[in-house]
Design a protein around this motif. Structure first.
Motif, PDB file in Angstrom:
ATOM      1  N   PRO A  68       0.809  -1.236   0.000  1.00 35.86           N
ATOM      2  CA  PRO A  68       0.000   0.000   0.000  1.00 35.86           C
ATOM      3  C   PRO A  68       0.835   1.276   0.000  1.00 35.86           C
ATOM      4  CG  PRO A  68       0.008  -1.011   2.178  1.00 35.86           C
ATOM      5  CD  PRO A  68       0.716  -1.975   1.273  1.00 35.86           C
ATOM      6  N   ASN A  69       0.322   2.285  -0.700  1.00 36.70           N
ATOM      7  CA  ASN A  69       0.966   3.610  -0.716  1.00 36.70           C
ATOM      8  C   ASN A  69       1.101   4.166   0.696  1.00 36.70           C
ATOM      9  OD1 ASN A  69       1.222   3.631  -3.442  1.00 36.70           O
ATOM     10  ND2 ASN A  69      -0.433   5.084  -3.831  1.00 36.70           N
ATOM     11  N   SER A  70       0.069   3.945   1.508  1.00 33.54           N
ATOM     12  CA  SER A  70       0.088   4.496   2.862  1.00 33.54           C
ATOM     13  C   SER A  70       1.265   3.956   3.659  1.00 33.54           C
ATOM     14  CB  SER A  70      -1.228   4.169   3.575  1.00 33.54           C
ATOM     15  OG  SER A  70      -1.435   2.764   3.611  1.00 33.54           O
ATOM     16  N   LYS A  71       1.606   2.700   3.445  1.00 36.18           N
ATOM     17  CA  LYS A  71       2.734   2.101   4.151  1.00 36.18           C
ATOM     18  C   LYS A  71       4.045   2.703   3.665  1.00 36.18           C
ATOM     19  CE  LYS A  71       4.461  -0.864   7.090  1.00 36.18           C
ATOM     20  NZ  LYS A  71       4.115  -0.892   8.517  1.00 36.18           N
ATOM     21  N   PHE A  72       4.158   2.922   2.359  1.00 33.85           N
ATOM     22  CA  PHE A  72       5.381   3.513   1.823  1.00 33.85           C
ATOM     23  C   PHE A  72       5.634   4.887   2.423  1.00 33.85           C
ATOM     24  CE2 PHE A  72       7.427   6.276  -1.358  1.00 33.85           C
ATOM     25  CZ  PHE A  72       8.665   5.650  -1.412  1.00 33.85           C
ATOM     26  N   LYS A  73       4.579   5.660   2.631  1.00 35.28           N
ATOM     27  CA  LYS A  73       4.727   7.008   3.183  1.00 35.28           C
ATOM     28  C   LYS A  73       5.184   6.989   4.636  1.00 35.28           C
ATOM     29  CE  LYS A  73       1.368   9.023   0.005  1.00 35.28           C
ATOM     30  NZ  LYS A  73       0.026   9.624  -0.170  1.00 35.28           N
ATOM     31  N   GLN A  91      15.672   7.419   7.280  1.00 32.27           N
ATOM     32  CA  GLN A  91      16.795   7.384   8.203  1.00 32.27           C
ATOM     33  C   GLN A  91      17.558   6.072   8.071  1.00 32.27           C
ATOM     34  OE1 GLN A  91      15.598   8.829  12.252  1.00 32.27           O
ATOM     35  NE2 GLN A  91      13.610   9.110  11.291  1.00 32.27           N
ATOM     36  N   CYS A  92      18.652   5.988   8.808  1.00 29.57           N
ATOM     37  CA  CYS A  92      19.542   4.839   8.728  1.00 29.57           C
ATOM     38  C   CYS A  92      19.027   3.692   9.600  1.00 29.57           C
ATOM     39  CB  CYS A  92      20.934   5.256   9.177  1.00 29.57           C
ATOM     40  SG  CYS A  92      22.197   3.990   8.941  1.00 29.57           S
ATOM     41  N   GLY A  93      19.101   2.472   9.079  1.00 31.08           N
ATOM     42  CA  GLY A  93      18.678   1.323   9.861  1.00 31.08           C
ATOM     43  C   GLY A  93      18.574   0.068   9.026  1.00 31.08           C
ATOM     44  N   ILE A  94      17.838  -0.919   9.545  1.00 34.01           N
ATOM     45  CA  ILE A  94      17.595  -2.155   8.810  1.00 34.01           C
ATOM     46  C   ILE A  94      16.103  -2.288   8.553  1.00 34.01           C
ATOM     47  CG2 ILE A  94      19.622  -3.299   9.768  1.00 34.01           C
ATOM     48  CD1 ILE A  94      17.727  -4.886  11.598  1.00 34.01           C
ATOM     49  N   TYR A  95      15.748  -3.116   7.572  1.00 33.63           N
ATOM     50  CA  TYR A  95      14.345  -3.299   7.216  1.00 33.63           C
ATOM     51  C   TYR A  95      14.080  -4.764   6.892  1.00 33.63           C
ATOM     52  CZ  TYR A  95      16.462  -2.992   2.596  1.00 33.63           C
ATOM     53  OH  TYR A  95      17.274  -3.200   1.493  1.00 33.63           O
ATOM     54  N   TYR A  96      12.811  -5.153   7.083  1.00 31.72           N
ATOM     55  CA  TYR A  96      12.373  -6.526   6.862  1.00 31.72           C
ATOM     56  C   TYR A  96      11.225  -6.514   5.852  1.00 31.72           C
ATOM     57  CZ  TYR A  96      14.425  -6.926  11.592  1.00 31.72           C
ATOM     58  OH  TYR A  96      15.243  -6.846  12.701  1.00 31.72           O
ATOM     59  N   MET A  97      11.373  -7.232   4.743  1.00 30.83           N
ATOM     60  CA  MET A  97      10.264  -7.411   3.813  1.00 30.83           C
ATOM     61  C   MET A  97       9.489  -8.660   4.213  1.00 30.83           C
ATOM     62  SD  MET A  97      11.763  -6.538   0.051  1.00 30.83           S
ATOM     63  CE  MET A  97      12.829  -5.119  -0.254  1.00 30.83           C
ATOM     64  N   LEU A  98       8.156  -8.527   4.282  1.00 29.40           N
ATOM     65  CA  LEU A  98       7.304  -9.634   4.703  1.00 29.40           C
ATOM     66  C   LEU A  98       6.343 -10.041   3.590  1.00 29.40           C
ATOM     67  CD1 LEU A  98       8.141  -7.982   7.364  1.00 29.40           C
ATOM     68  CD2 LEU A  98       6.205  -9.130   8.428  1.00 29.40           C
ATOM     69  N   ASN A  99       6.036 -11.343   3.513  1.00 29.51           N
ATOM     70  CA  ASN A  99       5.051 -11.813   2.550  1.00 29.51           C
ATOM     71  C   ASN A  99       3.659 -11.832   3.182  1.00 29.51           C
ATOM     72  OD1 ASN A  99       4.946 -14.105   4.163  1.00 29.51           O
ATOM     73  ND2 ASN A  99       6.047 -15.419   2.721  1.00 29.51           N
ATOM     74  N   ALA A 103      20.251   0.144   5.246  1.00 23.76           N
ATOM     75  CA  ALA A 103      20.279   1.328   4.394  1.00 23.76           C
ATOM     76  C   ALA A 103      20.595   2.569   5.205  1.00 23.76           C
ATOM     77  CB  ALA A 103      18.938   1.512   3.687  1.00 23.76           C
ATOM     78  N   VAL A 104      21.269   3.495   4.574  1.00 23.42           N
ATOM     79  CA  VAL A 104      21.456   4.818   5.164  1.00 23.42           C
ATOM     80  C   VAL A 104      20.128   5.579   5.113  1.00 23.42           C
ATOM     81  CG1 VAL A 104      22.677   7.021   4.936  1.00 23.42           C
ATOM     82  CG2 VAL A 104      23.902   4.864   4.570  1.00 23.42           C
ATOM     83  N   ASN A 105      19.358   5.326   4.048  1.00 23.27           N
ATOM     84  CA  ASN A 105      18.019   5.900   3.888  1.00 23.27           C
ATOM     85  C   ASN A 105      17.075   4.751   3.543  1.00 23.27           C
ATOM     86  OD1 ASN A 105      15.631   7.041   2.741  1.00 23.27           O
ATOM     87  ND2 ASN A 105      16.723   8.928   2.264  1.00 23.27           N
ATOM     88  N   ILE A 106      16.300   4.281   4.531  1.00 25.22           N
ATOM     89  CA  ILE A 106      15.498   3.075   4.327  1.00 25.22           C
ATOM     90  C   ILE A 106      14.476   3.267   3.217  1.00 25.22           C
ATOM     91  CG2 ILE A 106      13.883   1.472   5.421  1.00 25.22           C
ATOM     92  CD1 ILE A 106      15.234   2.035   8.084  1.00 25.22           C
ATOM     93  N   ARG A 161      16.194   3.195  -0.180  1.00 25.25           N
ATOM     94  CA  ARG A 161      16.695   1.847  -0.491  1.00 25.25           C
ATOM     95  C   ARG A 161      15.558   0.924  -0.880  1.00 25.25           C
ATOM     96  NH1 ARG A 161      18.299  -1.534  -2.746  1.00 25.25           N
ATOM     97  NH2 ARG A 161      19.748  -3.218  -2.233  1.00 25.25           N
ATOM     98  N   PHE A 162      14.426   1.002  -0.186  1.00 27.63           N
ATOM     99  CA  PHE A 162      13.268   0.174  -0.531  1.00 27.63           C
ATOM    100  C   PHE A 162      12.810   0.486  -1.949  1.00 27.63           C
ATOM    101  CE2 PHE A 162       8.637  -0.499  -0.650  1.00 27.63           C
ATOM    102  CZ  PHE A 162       8.602  -1.860  -0.370  1.00 27.63           C
TER     103      PHE A 162
END
Length: 454
Positions: free
Chosen positions: A187-192, A197-205, A216-219, A222-223
């Motif tokens: 969803p667009n709302s989630k992207f917003k 900022q700098c950190g780690i991220y998890y993609m979920l199915n 990423a330095v900019n999550i 990077r996404f």
């Protein structure tokens, strides 16, 4: 989602030089018009006669009208959380954004242009000027070249397009927001919500399972980059088809993000992360003194019979480590094994002449020993301190012989107590050794505390 359909009249054709003489805003909630706003403005400049001939607005009409600064707060509330729409939108948006900038506000609304939308919804017309398109669609313009007349006509045109071709309108909005890359089920709302900022991220199915972990330095950026460009297109398409959600943890620094990424990949083993494997060949940095007493360095493969002062997982990593030390400790590139000819032939400014015996070996070896001592410090049990995720917070890492053993974020710095006991213990993962080697030359002395000797 609500839309602000805008039209302005101006005293000139340049946002930086031409003042706004009239503005009208029509608010549309996606189904109907719900609000209207209109005012003349004093542009604080003489209105050219040709502009008066076009709009009918002259200096006398606006001399007692409010200036932009007088209505900026009310206008900001009308525009700030809505999609900005206009016929040739960049003209109107450019003037209004420039006027807001002078008031210390930066308008960053998503934009839609009814000229471009009309070309898609009503293809094949000879002209897409507001007058021609309204004539074609039988939309009345009550006052041509006046702000409310043109804004209302544009609003009626937009109302017709969003009801006749909502997919085209929403796709154009997505494209103009730079979000056409988004996976179909994301969803667009989630992207917003994704932080820049700098950190780690998890993609979920769709089952809530983590299928990819990254840093990423900019999550947010990077996404976005995961699903744009032509690098690894097969992997991109697989991820794009499966990802439905994103979670993240901020780290404050890239160094912490790299460590956290390795820990999480080892813990979760996500499907689309390449397995982290240690290379079969290790490289070492070796130190020796030449016949003239100068300390020298050489990078080569590690064998059972040679003990390096430091080890690396690749030749590239070892070379980068030595190059950074060369700069930080003012070492001679030739004596460091990074150059075959003397530095004078390459106009190397940082070399003080050790490679030509112009710098005596005693003073040069002091630099070498400083570098070697830093390596020895990194091989002890050390505590590293960094800026945290916010101003009131600090981040801490404990490394034992180069491998991460504890880390954490602490806010109440005035009441530390036993700092080490408050940090989270983590599995000893060899890849963290690689990350420390990569960043250690960049740390300041006051960031490093030795905990015990080895």
């Amino acid at each position: 989602m609500e839309y602000a359909i805008v039209d302005i009249e101006t005293a000139g054709g340049n946002p930086k030089g031409g003042g706004i003489t009239e503005i009208a805003v029509v608010i549309h909630d996606g189904e109907k018009i719900i609000q209207e706003y209109q005012t003349l403005l004093n542009p604080e400049m003489v209105i050219p006669t040709y502009i008066t001939g076009l709009t009918g607005i002259d200096d006398f009409m606006v001399r007692h009208e409010p200036k932009f600064q007088d209505i900026q707060a009310e206008l900001w509330e009308l525009l700030k959380d809505r999609v900005f729409i206009a016929h040739s939108v960049n003209f109107d948006f450019g003037f209004i954004r420039e006027a807001f900038l002078k008031e210390g506000k930066d308008l960053k609304s998503p934009k839609l242009c009814t000229v471009r939308l009309s070309r898609k919804v009503f293809p094949g017309l000879k002209s897409y000027s507001l007058g021609r398109i309204c004539e074609n669609q039988k939309i009345p313009i009550t006052a041509r070249h006046r702000a409310m007349g043109d804004a209302m006509a544009t609003a009626i045109l937009f109302d017709r397009m969003i009801k006749q071709a909502p997919d085209i309108v929403l796709q154009s909005l997505k494209k103009n927001s730079g979000e056409t890359f988004l996976p179909p089920n994301f969803p667009n709302s989630k992207f917003k919500e994704i932080p820049d900022q700098c950190g780690i991220y998890y993609m979920l199915n769709e089952k809530g399972k983590v299928i990819y972990v990254g840093k990423a330095v900019n999550i947010r950026e990077r996404f976005k980059n995961h699903f744009s460009g032509n690098v690894l297109p097969h992997l991109k398409q697989k991820l794009k088809a499966e990802v439905v959600d994103l979670q993240w943890k901020l780290s404050g620094t890239e160094f912490l993000a790299l460590l956290m990424e390795v820990l999480e990949i080892k813990r979760l083993w996500p499907e689309y992360n390449s397995a982290l494997k240690l290379p079969k060949t290790m490289w070492g940095l070796f130190h020796y003194e030449d016949g003239s007493g100068y300390g020298r360095f050489q990078i080569s493969k590690v064998t059972r019979h040679l003990q390096p002062v430091e080890s690396f997982f690749s030749l590239e990593e070892a070379t980068l480590f030595l190059k950074e030390a060369m700069v930080n400790f003012q070492l001679c590139p030739k004596l460091s094994g990074l150059r075959k000819v003397s530095c004078s032939q390459e106009s190397e400014q940082q070399c003080s002449g050790a490679c030509k015996n112009e710098e005596d070996h005693v003073s040069y070896n002091q630099k070498v020993n400083s570098f070697l001592n830093q390596i020895k410090i990194s091989q002890k049990e050390i505590l590293l301190e960094f800026e945290g995720r916010e101003k009131s917070e600090k981040a801490y890492c404990v490394f034992d012989r180069g491998v991460l053993t504890k880390f954490g974020f602490i806010k109440d710095l005035d009441e530390k107590g036993d700092l080490i006991s408050r940090l989270e213990s983590v599995p000893r993962i060899p890849e963290t050794y690689y990350i420390l080697r990569q960043f250690f030359p960049k740390f300041q002395a006051d960031q490093i505390r030795i905990l015990e000797s080895i």
